[in-house]
Design a protein around this motif. Structure first.
Motif, PDB file in Angstrom:
ATOM      1  N   HIS A 172       0.819  -1.219   0.000  1.00 17.16           N
ATOM      2  CA  HIS A 172       0.000   0.000   0.000  1.00 17.16           C
ATOM      3  C   HIS A 172       0.851   1.266   0.000  1.00 17.16           C
ATOM      4  O   HIS A 172       0.509   2.243  -0.656  1.00 17.16           O
ATOM      5  N   CYS A 173       1.929   1.255   0.775  1.00 13.62           N
ATOM      6  CA  CYS A 173       2.808   2.430   0.895  1.00 13.62           C
ATOM      7  C   CYS A 173       2.041   3.691   1.286  1.00 13.62           C
ATOM      8  O   CYS A 173       2.326   4.772   0.765  1.00 13.62           O
ATOM      9  N   GLN A 174       1.091   3.549   2.166  1.00 13.39           N
ATOM     10  CA  GLN A 174       0.414   4.757   2.673  1.00 13.39           C
ATOM     11  C   GLN A 174       1.428   5.617   3.407  1.00 13.39           C
ATOM     12  O   GLN A 174       2.423   5.102   3.934  1.00 13.39           O
ATOM     13  N   THR A 190       2.631  -5.880   7.755  1.00 14.55           N
ATOM     14  CA  THR A 190       1.242  -5.411   7.846  1.00 14.55           C
ATOM     15  C   THR A 190       0.483  -6.247   6.828  1.00 14.55           C
ATOM     16  O   THR A 190       0.237  -7.414   7.064  1.00 14.55           O
ATOM     17  N   ARG A 191       0.194  -5.666   5.671  1.00 13.14           N
ATOM     18  CA  ARG A 191      -0.517  -6.452   4.662  1.00 13.14           C
ATOM     19  C   ARG A 191       0.033  -6.119   3.275  1.00 13.14           C
ATOM     20  O   ARG A 191       0.642  -5.060   3.081  1.00 13.14           O
ATOM     21  N   THR A 192      -0.220  -7.021   2.326  1.00 11.39           N
ATOM     22  CA  THR A 192       0.172  -6.790   0.932  1.00 11.39           C
ATOM     23  C   THR A 192      -1.040  -7.058   0.047  1.00 11.39           C
ATOM     24  O   THR A 192      -2.068  -7.513   0.530  1.00 11.39           O
ATOM     25  N   ASN A 244      11.742  -1.526   1.349  1.00 19.62           N
ATOM     26  CA  ASN A 244      12.050  -0.122   1.627  1.00 19.62           C
ATOM     27  C   ASN A 244      11.714   0.676   0.378  1.00 19.62           C
ATOM     28  O   ASN A 244      11.567   0.107  -0.705  1.00 19.62           O
ATOM     29  N   LEU A 245      11.584   1.975   0.543  1.00 16.81           N
ATOM     30  CA  LEU A 245      11.079   2.788  -0.572  1.00 16.81           C
ATOM     31  C   LEU A 245      12.165   3.158  -1.581  1.00 16.81           C
ATOM     32  O   LEU A 245      11.870   3.791  -2.583  1.00 16.81           O
ATOM     33  N   LEU A 246      13.413   2.749  -1.339  1.00 20.72           N
ATOM     34  CA  LEU A 246      14.421   2.918  -2.388  1.00 20.72           C
ATOM     35  C   LEU A 246      14.324   1.761  -3.381  1.00 20.72           C
ATOM     36  O   LEU A 246      14.273   1.966  -4.596  1.00 20.72           O
ATOM     37  N   GLY A 296      -3.103   9.040   8.294  1.00 19.24           N
ATOM     38  CA  GLY A 296      -2.383   9.398   7.066  1.00 19.24           C
ATOM     39  C   GLY A 296      -2.446   8.296   6.025  1.00 19.24           C
ATOM     40  O   GLY A 296      -1.428   7.832   5.527  1.00 19.24           O
ATOM     41  N   GLY A 297      -3.645   7.884   5.690  1.00 14.43           N
ATOM     42  CA  GLY A 297      -3.808   6.911   4.603  1.00 14.43           C
ATOM     43  C   GLY A 297      -3.799   5.478   5.098  1.00 14.43           C
ATOM     44  O   GLY A 297      -3.230   5.161   6.148  1.00 14.43           O
TER      45      GLY A 297
END
Lengths: 291, 771
Positions: free
Chosen positions: B193-195, B286-288, B685-687, B246-247
């Motif tokens: 999700h990357c909220q 968390t979840r995917t 990670n977000l990279l 926040g999402g």
């Protein structure tokens, strides 16, 4: 854990601070080092910040050379009129790094000393034939950038006792051009799957000098002499470029990585990116405009 | 109803609070004596804990508590954010305990530490010694379903969590009659999700001995129930508070942290404990979104009519059930209304593996099946030499259709108009002609994909919603709702509905954004694109009741019959002439202070919506494919939606922008990667996980076909999830159009695209064949 953060105001003071605090280490932008510290990959009790040393931040031309201080940020290298005009490969490479925040902090010197094989500006500096000036307790030495690598993540510059102060790039003069190309899964905040920088000079219709750097296809930025050898003495043409690209592909040894791309894909892309970088570099050499 | 509020782009009610930083999120609650919780995670994908020694961690100064499975209640509980089912057979699978003695994915929680600060907590984690008996990790559904595979959960033979499907008509008979049969295999990837706001909860025991949990959740009322179940205590002993969020995108429609946070505060003598995940933790524990593999077989007549389809699906649900069983079914039911056909058979298998837990994520199974079916349809159209749009138009649903299995009816249907607009926006016919016979190394193509979706979950799920309105002395109102603002804008559109009903400007509606289960009306939460539709019904009902009470009060004051009155612009007016009788504020004041008749006006309403509405839409995309590198550039993209009446056009467009961006990442770059031997995550990670940046997102064209849905007082239908559903197949179909290569899996990374182009002979050896 880091307990002291010191600022050096000159290279000499920097060396003195390092000598006075055994185990201390230099920090410039910190965009890689701080992550390593947080993840406890390195233990450093004292950091010596070099970003306030004025002579490490210069960008200028003198006697047919471009001098770049090692603490010049990617943002400044990318925005500098001089660099964009004279060393477009470096300006493009600097503009490709990370994100605006990372480019504002990260430095050219750090990109080299951190010794990652595909660091964008390091790849450009190698293709440009930049020499690094390193000041240590034994005095000063000048070393071509490509000779500073001891392995992945291992630099021959010892940041606990030496300081890389500047890069020097000789201008080749009439008929030179350079370019940088990159393949990445997104347009920002992305390490390259592959990047290539090329510098050429064409005199009287013949390629007289050429340097091609490809990464990551070796443990360090790979200066591909095989590709240069194909070009030198030849009249630039699509056919010659294709042969040089094929030579680069042949010499490249990319690794298989689930994250960054397969070996075979990156080998294929070596051909494409070398072709594109050389085409642009030759176009600039012939007086064209950089895209 | 005169409308000066609904249909207008009024500013978000929380805009100023958010941009000035005054909005309070869970992490902004700072309490005296607050402790920090941290989780020790398994390095193995599948292992039994043989021994766990926490004595050194407990002895570390500053450590308040160390928890293992031995120290917490062992009640098994479900985590999915669904209304509780009274029938035990319909309950979510209860396969979790607060901490486990058997780890089922890399990152599974083994032990937890509560300490005075983060550094001590991190240090204490290192002092816990765990001895594992490592089991064979099962990383694919195939491996998990193989004969003799170890069981991930002992009570689940074959590791199949669920396999219930359906058949409408007789699919084999339909295939007999078909002129053509087409088959495809397609698959999607695991994404996250990357909220913006990571999962976070703060728990403490209040002065009455009740457990209070401040938490970033989409489902506060459901969390209360799940924490009660996990701890084995009466649900009323738990109070859940949802501040600004926040999402979530579905990852917070699940109990990820709250049961453990509650156990932590109980272990720490009731002191407040903050449990906050890092991004890296958030991405694995968390979840995917489920990766699903499809095999689709379709029968088509000579004139291009779909007459039968058989879909087999295998969903990788990861280590625990979460929403897994329900997602496979939801995906299989929401899409089917789009192309009604004589026979449709859906056979899903939801399979446990030793990977992170898949759960709810924007679209809830629909992005997967829509990718598969809409790609399959383009493959068929090409083989039949039909324009993909024409092919769909031959088969699309019309208003009046009733789903034969759940009885939900299509009462408003703008899909035909959506397609017409989309075609026009992208200049379909003109460009289709122009791009014929391209030869260069960069090829353009056009693609489109449609979707249908529900508004809420009825009749599978209960759709209860609550709203409470209080008329203040000045004629303004408080609006309190049970469903949750998580960034999507529901507080604002619900305020607009209340304002429209009560003849108020939106700034006279004060929304209480925080849900506190002790005081907020009951509503199951933010999911299934249900707030505007379902919670909106409750708000309209409450506002109508308040309006009736106001007009009745005016009758008492004036003897004018209530039916002759209305409220407009904060005035009581004669309905027929609009002539002002008195200001609303005067009535309001009187309702509080009249010496004899004072009776402050309120409504506390619940609405059990036993209805659903189908929303529709389409994505049109134009791409440019670099044959030399396999890179795809989305040149233009348009989403056109039929979500009924649009309550707030700017917020609606924002939903579409976000959804399309999410769809772009799904199509082109996002996927969670795991070591193929060990199941270790490679890019949590977000990279390394390639969520698109703003640089990667082209201008997004948005349009709405505003039908009026008759089952809703304001005519609206779902919009939250839908925009992300058709994007990936539209892009895939555009790439197919550009290259003629029928891509069958997501994401379309340059490497994957290049390999297929090369195999198709579109790239000469060495990649420099085309100039």
């Amino acid at each position: 854990m880091t307990r002291q953060y010191l600022f050096a105001t000159s290279p000499a003071e920097c060396l003195a601070l390092l000598a006075a605090h055994p185990g201390a280490r230099l920090i410039a932008g910190g965009t890689d080092l701080v992550i390593d510290l947080k993840e406890e990959k390195r233990q450093v009790h004292t950091l010596v910040d070099i970003t306030r040393i004025p002579e490490l931040k210069i960008i200028h031309e003198e006697n047919g050379r471009i001098i770049l201080g090692a603490a010049v940020t990617h943002t400044r290298a990318a925005a500098s009129k001089l660099i964009r005009e004279k060393l477009p490969a470096l300006a493009a490479a600097a503009a490709a790094v990370g994100s605006p925040q990372i480019r504002n902090a990260g430095t050219l010197g750090g990109n080299v000393v951190n010794a990652q094989p595909a660091a964008d500006t390091a790849v450009a500096l190698v293709a440009l034939g930049a020499e690094a000036t390193i000041l240590g307790p034994e005095g000063e030495r000048r070393v071509p950038v490509e000779e500073l690598y001891a392995g992945v993540g291992r630099s021959k510059v010892d940041a606990s006792r030496e300081i890389l102060t500047r890069f020097t790039v000789d201008l080749w003069g009439e008929g030179e051009g350079s370019a940088f190309t990159r393949l990445s899964p997104r347009r920002a905040l992305s390490l390259p799957m592959l990047n290539v920088a090329a510098r050429v000079q064409v005199v009287d219709g013949k390629c007289t000098r050429a340097r091609v750097c490809v990464a990551p296809v070796a443990p360090w930025p790979f200066l591909c002499e095989e590709a240069a050898a194909v070009l030198i003495g030849q009249e630039p043409s699509a056919g010659v470029i294709a042969r040089a690209a094929a030579a680069a592909r042949e010499a490249a040894r990319p690794r298989d990585s689930l994250l960054r791309g397969s070996s075979s894909y990156r080998k294929d892309m070596t051909t494409v990116l070398v072709t594109r970088a050389l085409a642009e570099a030759f176009s600039l050499a012939a007086g064209g405009k950089s895209n | 109803m005169p409308d000066t509020v609904v249909g207008k782009s009024v500013s978000r009610v929380d805009a100023v609070a958010k941009v000035t930083g005054k909005a309070k999120y869970t992490g902004d609650f700072v309490m005296r004596d607050m402790l920090v919780g941290k989780i020790l995670r398994s390095p193995y994908a599948h292992a039994i804990i043989k021994n766990i020694d926490v004595s050194r961690a407990r002895a570390l100064p500053g450590v308040a508590a160390v928890l293992t499975y031995k120290d917490v209640p062992r009640n098994r509980f479900p985590t999915a954010g669904h209304p509780h089912a009274l029938d035990p057979k319909h309950r979510d699978k209860a396969d979790r305990t607060i901490l486990t003695d058997k780890v089922r994915f890399v990152g599974d929680a083994v032990a937890a530490v509560v300490a005075t600060d983060e550094l001590i907590a991190a240090e204490a984690l290192k002092l816990i010694a765990v001895e594992y008996e490592v089991l064979e990790p099962l990383l694919t559904p195939e491996a998990a379903m193989a004969e003799g595979a170890p069981l991930i959960h002992d009570d689940c033979p074959g590791n199949i969590l669920s396999s219930g499907g359906y058949e409408i008509g007789d699919v084999e008979a339909a295939f007999q009659e078909a002129d053509y049969i087409f088959e495809d295999e397609l698959e999607t990837s695991i994404v996250q999700h990357c909220q913006l706001e990571n999962h976070i909860s703060i728990a403490y025991v209040d002065s009455d001995g009740r457990i209070v949990i401040i938490t970033s959740t989409q489902i506060p009322h459901i969390i209360r129930r799940i924490v009660g179940q996990a701890l084995g205590i009466p649900w009323g002993r738990v109070r859940v508070i949802k501040p600004c969020v926040g999402g979530g995108f579905g990852s917070k429609q699940d109990a990820c942290l709250e049961p453990l946070a509650a156990a932590m505060t109980l272990a720490a003598g009731g002191r407040p404990v903050k449990l906050e995940l890092s991004r890296e933790e958030c991405m694995i524990d968390t979840r995917t979104r489920h990766a699903i593999k499809y095999r689709i077989k379709t029968g088509v007549t000579k004139d291009g009519k779909l007459i039968g389809m058989h879909i087999r699906a295998i969903a990788n649900t990861g280590a625990y059930a979460s929403h897994g069983h329900s997602i496979a079914m939801a995906g299989g039911s929401k899409f089917r209304v789009l192309y009604p056909m004589r026979a449709l058979k859906y056979e899903p298998y939801t399979v446990y593996t030793n990977l992170p837990v898949a759960g709810a994520m924007r679209g809830y199974g629909s992005p997967q099946i829509t990718f598969a079916v809409e790609s399959h349809l383009d493959n068929i159209a090409r083989k039949l030499n039909l324009d993909p749009v024409e092919f769909r138009l031959k088969n699309l649903v019309q208003a009046g259709y009733i789903d034969p299995l759940n009885g939900n009816a299509v009462r408003s249907c703008g899909i035909h108009e959506c397609i017409a607009r989309g075609k026009g926006l992208i200049k379909w016919d003109e460009k289709k002609a122009r791009y014929k016979g391209q030869t260069g190394s960069k090829r353009r193509g056009l693609g489109m994909a449609c979707f249908s979706y529900g508004s809420g979950t009825y009749p599978v799920g209960q759709e209860i919603a609550g709203a409470r309105i209080v008329l203040n002395q000045d004629g303004s109102v408080q609006l309190q709702i049970g469903a949750t603002e998580i960034g999507q804008g529901s507080d604002t559109v619900l305020a607009q509905m209340a304002a429209a009903t009560l003849g108020l400007p939106v700034d006279m509606v004060h929304v209480i954004s925080t849900q506190d289960t002790d005081i907020a009306p009951f509503d199951t939460g933010a999911y299934a694109s249900r707030q505007t539709y379902i919670s909106g019904m409750a708000v309209a009902k409450a506002a109508t009741e308040v309006k009736e009470k106001i007009l009745d009060f005016v009758r008492g004051m004036t003897d004018i019959p209530a039916h002759a009155l209305d409220i407009e612009d904060q005035n009581i007016v004669y309905k027929h002439s609009g002539e002002v009788v008195m200001p609303l504020a005067e009535v309001a004041l009187q309702s509080y202070y009249d010496p004899v008749f004072a009776r402050p006006i309120t409504s506390d309403t619940s609405n059990n919506a036993r209805i659903n509405a189908f929303s529709f839409g389409v994505s049109f995309a134009e791409v440019e494919v670099d044959l030399k590198t396999g890179k795809i550039e989305v040149v233009e993209i348009y989403n056109v939606h039929d979500s009924g009446k649009i309550i707030n056009p700017q917020l609606a467009a924002g939903q579409v922008h976000g959804g399309v961006s999410m769809g772009l990442g799904y199509a082109l770059s996002e996927q969670m990667l795991f070591d193929e031997e060990t199941g270790k995550p490679l890019n949590n990670n977000l990279l390394d996980y390639k969520l698109p940046t703003i640089m990667d997102v082209p201008d997004i064209g948005v349009d709405f076909v505003e039908t009026f849905e008759p089952t809703h007082p304001f005519g609206c239908k779902s919009l939250g999830e839908p925009p992300t559903i058709p994007v990936a197949p539209a892009i895939r179909n555009a790439v197919f159009d550009a290259t003629g290569v029928a891509f069958a899996r997501l994401p379309l990374t340059p490497q994957l695209v290049f390999a297929r182009l090369k195999a198709a002979g579109l790239v000469q050896e060495g990649g420099d064949g085309c100039v």
